[in-house]
Design a protein around this motif. Structure first.
Motif, PDB file in Angstrom:
ATOM      1  N   ARG A  47       0.775  -1.103   0.138  1.00  0.00           N
ATOM      2  CA  ARG A  47      -0.117  -0.004   0.094  1.00  0.00           C
ATOM      3  C   ARG A  47       0.841   1.328  -0.104  1.00  0.00           C
ATOM      4  N   THR A  97       0.824   2.517  -3.418  1.00  0.00           N
ATOM      5  CA  THR A  97      -0.310   2.979  -4.023  1.00  0.00           C
ATOM      6  C   THR A  97      -0.860   4.580  -3.166  1.00  0.00           C
ATOM      7  N   VAL A 146      -6.624   7.315  -8.561  1.00  0.00           N
ATOM      8  CA  VAL A 146      -7.199   5.950  -8.111  1.00  0.00           C
ATOM      9  C   VAL A 146      -6.181   5.004  -8.390  1.00  0.00           C
ATOM     10  N   LEU A 180      -3.948   1.006  -8.591  1.00  0.00           N
ATOM     11  CA  LEU A 180      -4.036  -0.439  -8.248  1.00  0.00           C
ATOM     12  C   LEU A 180      -2.419  -1.050  -8.479  1.00  0.00           C
ATOM     13  N   SER A 203      -2.804  -4.289  -3.939  1.00  0.00           N
ATOM     14  CA  SER A 203      -3.443  -2.817  -3.227  1.00  0.00           C
ATOM     15  C   SER A 203      -4.203  -2.047  -3.965  1.00  0.00           C
ATOM     16  N   PHE A 204      -5.037  -1.306  -3.432  1.00  0.00           N
ATOM     17  CA  PHE A 204      -5.957  -0.431  -4.067  1.00  0.00           C
ATOM     18  C   PHE A 204      -6.033   0.759  -3.265  1.00  0.00           C
ATOM     19  N   CYS A 213      -7.590   4.983  -3.386  1.00  0.00           N
ATOM     20  CA  CYS A 213      -8.470   6.126  -3.986  1.00  0.00           C
ATOM     21  C   CYS A 213      -8.643   7.242  -2.866  1.00  0.00           C
ATOM     22  N   ASP A 249      -4.348  -3.036   1.165  1.00  0.00           N
ATOM     23  CA  ASP A 249      -3.888  -4.168   0.683  1.00  0.00           C
ATOM     24  C   ASP A 249      -4.109  -5.382   1.085  1.00  0.00           C
TER      25      ASP A 249
END
Length: 337
Positions: free
Chosen positions: A127, A130, A139, A141, A166-167, A169, A180
């Motif tokens: 993470r 990101t 955003v 990914l 991991s994402f 936004c 993540d």
């Protein structure tokens, strides 16, 4: 559970300790600053298995000659929305940080952009790769493949790494949403931590020597055969990440361990892909309102919480009160300085 003697360290003391271990292992000044910061953030936010306990693994990768302690990554823009990196056999986080400004500019120009990177090592929480993009309003990914230790559903030998994703936004008026997760039921370092602390895992997470699922961390470490989360569903995610990570980037497959084994290392030089999207270029002017509404539906919904938000509570507590570290681990790290 075994009684563990601990000592409380401030985050600054964690940073200084991590930096000294990395420098002693041969890492250069800029790189050691970056990896030390990742260790601090892991201790601060969790999971702490990716913090100070990861330092001996970082150090071994340098002292064994497996990883480059003074890497200078290179980049090539091979399409309007694709930036390709070579991490010079260093840590991926260093390459990702160096590529970040160009990736952000590409995403804002095209609406979407990707950074792929090979010849790299990645240890620690994904993470942190990101979160900076979400802080910039994008955003994000990210995926990276890792050392094979996850058995596909119904299989008897590892094929995939824990293969995390991991994402992140942006969230209007608040910290970004960032999460993540591994494709395995439990990350390897969490299993190692449970073994060190003398307790079983909450649920079966790997195979014992008899081939049966087990919650005993020592039995799982003996076989190094972890189970995917959600059975066949987690195995499918691990497959996806193997393709999006190793195959797209040209990194080492999780099962290709010859070089890793020669150095006694705990990771492979896998591949990573980081995708950045600019929500202002996707045609929905109400993007922020949508995210706010999704979060509102979760807040106050029983004990549910927004994915990744547990880290914010951990962050506040550790910034105020520091973190407890086992004296056994501190002794081990002092020997590495």
């Amino acid at each position: 559970m075994t009684d563990i003697s601990t000592k409380t360290l401030s985050l600054q003391e964690v940073r200084e300790l991590a930096k000294s271990v990395l420098v002693a292992a041969g890492m250069d000044d800029p790189g050691s600053d970056m990896i030390a910061e990742i260790v601090v953030k892991s201790e601060r936010d969790g999971p702490r298995s990716h913090g100070l306990r990861m330092l001996p693994v970082y150090a071994q990768s340098f002292t064994s000659g497996y990883a480059n302690p003074a890497a200078h990554p290179t980049f090539e823009r091979i399409a309007p929305g694709v930036l390709r990196g070579d991490a010079d056999n260093g840590y991926y986080q260093i390459a990702a940080a160096a590529a970040r400004d160009e990736l952000i500019a590409m995403a804002r120009e095209n609406g979407i952009a990707a950074f792929t990177c090979a010849n790299s090592h990645h240890l620690g929480a994904l993470r942190f790769d990101t979160e900076p993009l979400a802080e910039a309003g994008l955003v994000a990914l990210a995926v990276v493949n890792s050392l094979s230790m996850v058995v596909p559903q119904g299989g008897v030998r590892p094929v995939f790494g824990t293969n995390p994703m991991s994402f992140a936004c942006p969230r209007d008026g608040m910290e970004p949403i960032v999460w993540d997760q591994a494709s395995s039921t439990v990350a390897l370092m969490d299993i190692r931590m449970a073994a060190a602390e003398g307790h079983d895992l909450p649920r079966p997470a790997g195979l014992a020597p008899d081939g049966e699922p087990s919650a005993d961390p020592n039995a799982i470490l003996e076989t190094r055969s972890l189970l995917p989360f959600g059975e066949h569903k987690g195995a499918a995610i691990a497959f996806l990440i193997e393709v999006m990570g190793a195959a797209l980037a040209g990194g080492t497959l999780s099962v290709d361990n010859a070089e890793r084994e020669a150095h006694g290392a705990l990771n492979v030089k896998g591949g990573a892909t980081l995708i950045a999207m600019d929500p202002t270029r996707f045609g929905n002017a109400g993007f922020n309102d949508y995210v706010t509404r999704i979060c509102a539906e979760i807040d106050g919904n029983g004990t549910a919480r927004i994915p990744g938000d547990g880290r914010l509570k951990n962050r506040a507590a550790s910034q105020d009160g520091g973190v407890s570290v086992s004296t056994e681990l501190l002794s081990q790290l002092q020997d590495l300085r």
